[in-house]
Scaffold this active site. Structure first.
Site, PDB file in Angstrom:
ATOM      1  N   ARG A 172     -23.495  51.149  32.651  1.00 60.33           N
ATOM      2  CA  ARG A 172     -24.875  50.903  33.075  1.00 60.33           C
ATOM      3  C   ARG A 172     -25.515  49.665  32.424  1.00 60.33           C
ATOM      4  NH1 ARG A 172     -22.581  53.735  35.675  1.00 60.33           N
ATOM      5  NH2 ARG A 172     -23.110  55.786  36.491  1.00 60.33           N
ATOM      6  N   SER A 220     -30.403  57.946  39.383  1.00 64.60           N
ATOM      7  CA  SER A 220     -30.330  58.667  38.111  1.00 64.60           C
ATOM      8  C   SER A 220     -31.341  58.115  37.112  1.00 64.60           C
ATOM      9  CB  SER A 220     -28.926  58.568  37.516  1.00 64.60           C
ATOM     10  OG  SER A 220     -27.971  59.161  38.367  1.00 64.60           O
ATOM     11  N   GLU A 290     -32.479  55.178  31.963  1.00 65.37           N
ATOM     12  CA  GLU A 290     -31.743  54.156  32.706  1.00 65.37           C
ATOM     13  C   GLU A 290     -32.694  53.247  33.480  1.00 65.37           C
ATOM     14  OE1 GLU A 290     -28.476  54.352  36.294  1.00 65.37           O
ATOM     15  OE2 GLU A 290     -28.227  55.671  34.578  1.00 65.37           O
TER      16      GLU A 290
END
Length: 297
Positions: A172, A220, A290
């Site tokens: 990520r 997410s 995130e």
């Protein structure tokens, strides 16, 4: 001459004033954008960036507005949408695609051509450029496995080619997150030949049946901690279905926060922090957010 008039005079691209941010983000929430500019081409993007730098005007690059949570305040700068950088050329298993191209649309296009490697992306609501920036991924795969090179604009407004081993892809994250002055404007993606039927089955199993795609969200919310899953930790804390205002922890996938209707940026922001604090208190795990908070200063 106002900035808007100058941009229009130079024919840089579409200009929109005082636009609700919910119209340009996948969360469908946030305040007002003072000015949104959609450059018509790479050259016009470079011209716009030079103009803004010369005038010392802040700006932010947007793709599909996913993975971003804007505050409910006015964004007093320029939001630059790359949606016109949407060229797509496919040569056998190699795809050259602009940063503004929809990641979901590209993954579906690839699947219909019998190309495998992008099944993970069929539920990620972003653009190719945003996906490269975040190293978007799911189900043990991500952009770092399929991107061979990108074309980027440097802070000095030079156009360069960067190869996979220079892009710093890790879970990520990427070179672009750590070097925000660089802008991805296109990518070359290398896939493999596969069986169309099997690809379709994987897509249906992995994405459409497990994620709340019927509601506005930004994918997410938290990164998975080592050896575990964020959704599992949120679930064991009994947070599925918990809501603040119009924002709710999805009952279908606990690592998604959805806009059930007219959620404000503050609703979503407060719910993200509540989930983070609850999981840390109950399990000892400090989940890493995130998504990016914009204009909360």
């Amino acid at each position: 001459m106002t900035l808007e008039r100058e941009i229009e005079k130079r024919k840089i691209g579409k200009c929109e004033k005082n636009i609700p941010i919910k119209k340009i983000t996948t969360y469908k929430a946030g305040g007002i954008a003072s000015l949104i500019v959609t450059p018509k081409s790479k050259d016009k993007l470079l011209e716009l960036l030079k103009l803004l730098n010369d005038k010392n005007i802040k700006y932010k690059i947007l793709g599909n507005g996913s993975n971003l949570l804007f505050s409910d305040k006015v964004y007093d700068g320029v939001l630059i949408k790359l949606s016109e950088l949407n060229e797509c050329e496919i040569d056998d298993t190699v795809i050259k695609v602009g940063a503004g191209y929809s990641l979901i649309a590209l993954s579906i296009k690839a699947s219909k051509l019998g190309l495998t490697g992008m099944e993970f992306a069929t539920g990620i609501p972003g653009t190719v450029g945003g996906a490269v920036y975040m190293n978007a991924g799911a189900y043990k795969s991500d952009m770092g496995y399929i991107v061979s090179e990108v074309t980027a604009i440097t802070p000095n407004l030079e156009v360069i080619t960067m190869y996979n081993n220079e892009l710093g892809f890790k879970y990520r994250t990427s070179f672009f997150q750590r070097n925000p002055g660089y802008i991805c404007i296109s990518a070359t993606i290398v896939l493999r030949r596969g069986d169309k039927k099997i690809i379709k089955e994987i897509i249906e199993e992995k994405r459409l049946m497990t994620q709340p795609l019927e509601f506005p969200s930004a994918g997410s919310v938290f990164r998975n901690p080592d050896g575990d899953y964020a959704w599992r930790l949120i679930d064991v804390c009994g947070l599925k279905g918990y809501s603040i205002g119009g924002a709710e922890v999805s009952k279908k996938h606990a690592n998604f926060i959805i806009n059930k209707g007219n959620a404000t940026g503050k609703d979503i922001h407060d719910l993200i922090l509540y989930v983070k604090e609850t999981v840390k208190r109950e399990t000892g795990v400090d989940l890493k957010i995130e998504q990016e908070f914009v204009n909360w200063e």
